[in-house]
Design a protein around this motif. Sequence first.
Motif, PDB file in Angstrom:
ATOM      1  N   LEU A  31       0.735  -1.490  -0.313  1.00 21.37           N
ATOM      2  CA  LEU A  31      -0.282  -0.023   0.365  1.00 21.37           C
ATOM      3  C   LEU A  31       0.628   0.837   0.032  1.00 21.37           C
ATOM      4  O   LEU A  31       0.897   2.061  -0.967  1.00 21.37           O
ATOM      5  N   ASP A  32       2.267   1.229   0.934  1.00 21.73           N
ATOM      6  CA  ASP A  32       2.994   2.190   0.413  1.00 21.73           C
ATOM      7  C   ASP A  32       3.185   2.490  -0.894  1.00 21.73           C
ATOM      8  O   ASP A  32       3.739   4.322  -0.825  1.00 21.73           O
ATOM      9  N   ALA A  33       3.610   1.543  -1.405  1.00 21.07           N
ATOM     10  CA  ALA A  33       4.029   2.218  -2.864  1.00 21.07           C
ATOM     11  C   ALA A  33       3.168   2.214  -3.641  1.00 21.07           C
ATOM     12  O   ALA A  33       3.191   3.288  -4.622  1.00 21.07           O
ATOM     13  N   ALA A  34       1.719   1.565  -2.963  1.00 19.22           N
ATOM     14  CA  ALA A  34       0.649   2.416  -4.427  1.00 19.22           C
ATOM     15  C   ALA A  34       0.444   3.889  -4.108  1.00 19.22           C
ATOM     16  O   ALA A  34      -0.073   4.527  -4.496  1.00 19.22           O
ATOM     17  N   LEU A  35       0.357   4.302  -2.325  1.00 16.95           N
ATOM     18  CA  LEU A  35       0.444   5.581  -2.477  1.00 16.95           C
ATOM     19  C   LEU A  35       1.455   7.058  -2.948  1.00 16.95           C
ATOM     20  O   LEU A  35       1.715   7.515  -3.182  1.00 16.95           O
ATOM     21  N   LEU A  36       2.611   6.325  -2.477  1.00 13.18           N
ATOM     22  CA  LEU A  36       3.978   6.884  -3.608  1.00 13.18           C
ATOM     23  C   LEU A  36       3.728   7.080  -5.185  1.00 13.18           C
ATOM     24  O   LEU A  36       3.385   8.047  -5.913  1.00 13.18           O
ATOM     25  N   ALA A  37       2.927   6.361  -4.818  1.00 16.52           N
ATOM     26  CA  ALA A  37       2.893   6.182  -6.630  1.00 16.52           C
ATOM     27  C   ALA A  37       2.059   7.293  -7.436  1.00 16.52           C
ATOM     28  O   ALA A  37       1.282   7.569  -8.021  1.00 16.52           O
ATOM     29  N   ASP A  38       0.577   7.749  -6.260  1.00 21.63           N
ATOM     30  CA  ASP A  38      -0.124   8.162  -6.346  1.00 21.63           C
ATOM     31  C   ASP A  38       0.171  10.016  -6.372  1.00 21.63           C
ATOM     32  O   ASP A  38      -0.489  10.921  -6.991  1.00 21.63           O
ATOM     33  N   GLU A  48       1.289  -7.043  -5.895  1.00 22.18           N
ATOM     34  CA  GLU A  48      -0.406  -6.253  -5.075  1.00 22.18           C
ATOM     35  C   GLU A  48      -0.396  -5.552  -5.071  1.00 22.18           C
ATOM     36  O   GLU A  48      -1.144  -4.649  -5.119  1.00 22.18           O
ATOM     37  N   VAL A  49       0.904  -3.944  -5.439  1.00 26.77           N
ATOM     38  CA  VAL A  49       0.535  -2.742  -6.287  1.00 26.77           C
ATOM     39  C   VAL A  49      -0.227  -3.000  -8.055  1.00 26.77           C
ATOM     40  O   VAL A  49      -0.723  -2.558  -7.957  1.00 26.77           O
ATOM     41  N   ALA A  50       0.378  -3.439  -8.360  1.00 29.15           N
ATOM     42  CA  ALA A  50      -0.124  -4.232  -9.371  1.00 29.15           C
ATOM     43  C   ALA A  50      -1.977  -3.937  -9.525  1.00 29.15           C
ATOM     44  O   ALA A  50      -2.434  -3.521 -10.381  1.00 29.15           O
ATOM     45  N   GLU A  51      -2.576  -5.094  -8.526  1.00 30.60           N
ATOM     46  CA  GLU A  51      -3.751  -4.894  -7.989  1.00 30.60           C
ATOM     47  C   GLU A  51      -4.489  -3.441  -7.707  1.00 30.60           C
ATOM     48  O   GLU A  51      -5.905  -3.272  -8.385  1.00 30.60           O
ATOM     49  N   LEU A  52      -3.442  -3.631  -7.051  1.00 28.79           N
ATOM     50  CA  LEU A  52      -4.079  -2.195  -6.153  1.00 28.79           C
ATOM     51  C   LEU A  52      -4.197  -0.840  -7.315  1.00 28.79           C
ATOM     52  O   LEU A  52      -5.218  -0.428  -6.832  1.00 28.79           O
ATOM     53  N   ARG A  53      -3.335  -1.105  -7.828  1.00 27.49           N
ATOM     54  CA  ARG A  53      -3.454   0.867  -8.927  1.00 27.49           C
ATOM     55  C   ARG A  53      -3.287  -0.491 -10.308  1.00 27.49           C
ATOM     56  O   ARG A  53      -1.495  -0.128 -10.745  1.00 27.49           O
ATOM     57  N   PRO A  54      -4.251  -1.175 -10.910  1.00 27.51           N
ATOM     58  CA  PRO A  54      -3.704  -1.760 -12.004  1.00 27.51           C
ATOM     59  C   PRO A  54      -3.578  -0.339 -13.295  1.00 27.51           C
ATOM     60  O   PRO A  54      -2.914  -0.697 -14.388  1.00 27.51           O
ATOM     61  N   GLU A  55      -3.718   0.308 -13.464  1.00 23.08           N
ATOM     62  CA  GLU A  55      -2.977   1.431 -14.081  1.00 23.08           C
ATOM     63  C   GLU A  55      -2.254   2.437 -14.268  1.00 23.08           C
ATOM     64  O   GLU A  55      -1.934   3.275 -14.822  1.00 23.08           O
ATOM     65  N   ALA A  98       1.943   2.547 -14.212  1.00 21.13           N
ATOM     66  CA  ALA A  98       3.064   1.526 -14.132  1.00 21.13           C
ATOM     67  C   ALA A  98       4.285   1.671 -12.713  1.00 21.13           C
ATOM     68  O   ALA A  98       5.155   3.123 -13.052  1.00 21.13           O
ATOM     69  N   LEU A  99       4.716   0.884 -12.488  1.00 22.46           N
ATOM     70  CA  LEU A  99       6.404   1.630 -11.447  1.00 22.46           C
ATOM     71  C   LEU A  99       7.423   0.638 -12.361  1.00 22.46           C
ATOM     72  O   LEU A  99       7.300   0.463 -12.559  1.00 22.46           O
ATOM     73  N   ARG A 100       8.577   1.685 -11.643  1.00 26.77           N
ATOM     74  CA  ARG A 100       9.671   1.051 -12.367  1.00 26.77           C
ATOM     75  C   ARG A 100      10.099   0.103 -11.264  1.00 26.77           C
ATOM     76  O   ARG A 100      10.757   1.236 -10.134  1.00 26.77           O
ATOM     77  N   TRP A 101      10.730  -1.090 -11.835  1.00 25.22           N
ATOM     78  CA  TRP A 101      10.820  -1.452  -9.871  1.00 25.22           C
ATOM     79  C   TRP A 101      12.189  -2.301 -10.518  1.00 25.22           C
ATOM     80  O   TRP A 101      13.135  -2.470 -11.627  1.00 25.22           O
ATOM     81  N   HIS A 102      13.241  -1.420  -8.685  1.00 24.08           N
ATOM     82  CA  HIS A 102      14.654  -2.038  -9.063  1.00 24.08           C
ATOM     83  C   HIS A 102      15.196  -3.077  -7.595  1.00 24.08           C
ATOM     84  O   HIS A 102      14.946  -2.698  -6.832  1.00 24.08           O
ATOM     85  N   MET A 103      15.894  -3.639  -8.584  1.00 25.56           N
ATOM     86  CA  MET A 103      16.276  -4.980  -7.131  1.00 25.56           C
ATOM     87  C   MET A 103      18.019  -3.991  -6.598  1.00 25.56           C
ATOM     88  O   MET A 103      18.553  -3.801  -7.709  1.00 25.56           O
ATOM     89  N   VAL A 104      17.743  -3.403  -4.903  1.00 21.52           N
ATOM     90  CA  VAL A 104      19.524  -2.648  -4.909  1.00 21.52           C
ATOM     91  C   VAL A 104      19.405  -4.095  -3.967  1.00 21.52           C
ATOM     92  O   VAL A 104      20.904  -3.037  -3.267  1.00 21.52           O
ATOM     93  N   GLY A 105      19.360  -4.737  -3.409  1.00 28.00           N
ATOM     94  CA  GLY A 105      20.270  -5.577  -2.838  1.00 28.00           C
ATOM     95  C   GLY A 105      21.617  -6.247  -2.793  1.00 28.00           C
ATOM     96  O   GLY A 105      20.570  -6.208  -4.082  1.00 28.00           O
TER      97      GLY A 105
END
Length: 245
Positions: free
Chosen positions: A48-55, A75-82, A84-91
Amino acid sequence: MSDPEARKAELAKSLAALQERIAAACAAAGRARDEVRLVAVTKTFPALDAALLADLGVTDVGENRDQDAGPKRAEVAELRPETALRWHMVGRLQRNKARSVVRWADEVQSVDSERLADALAKAVHVARDTGDREHPLDVLIQVSLDDDPARGGCPLADLGRLADHLTHVGDLRLRGLMAVAPLGADPAEAFARLARAGERLREDHPNAAEVSAGMSHDLEQAIAHGSTCVRVGTALLGGRGLASP
């Protein structure tokens, strides 16, 4: 669960303050604000935090654990289907996680060995054949600025060889460098060394222009030395959260 609207207001306040810091650091360095990208590191925090940040206009999010990131992206895709975030592996990434990580990551910022590069390239090839992925994987070389093997990173002396290897394995696109300032050291001096390494890298790989450096406590020093991407968690999301199961 906390009130989403209250959490959104909290995140909006933190994001505004963070954007002010980034803008001020860019101005102090004589750089344009749009030269520096923000990756919101949402590790340990719920989808949800990622979805809110996208908002709120955030476009890039970072995760450091493969087992958390895949379900969170879904889960973010379900919360915000419209959206498109870009996801980074940083670890740090183990080779046996390559097949999993290429299914959710748009970019891996922590490639530090030829063996990991080979594993990722193979995984991308398989994922493209099976329809689980459409595009090559963007990668950054994680550079070690303290030669501490426990913290990961490619030694500076081996950087050129790894960069050449990455450009020949196929299905990977070398975009630049990533680093973490050594513990207890002057971050400005560390980021200056990273900047020089980036300059040398671009002599042979001109498209590898990304420099991912700077976090909540040292982003100003990183921007002063040419960072094009800051990875911020605590200053944006607060203390350690509880990720969704």
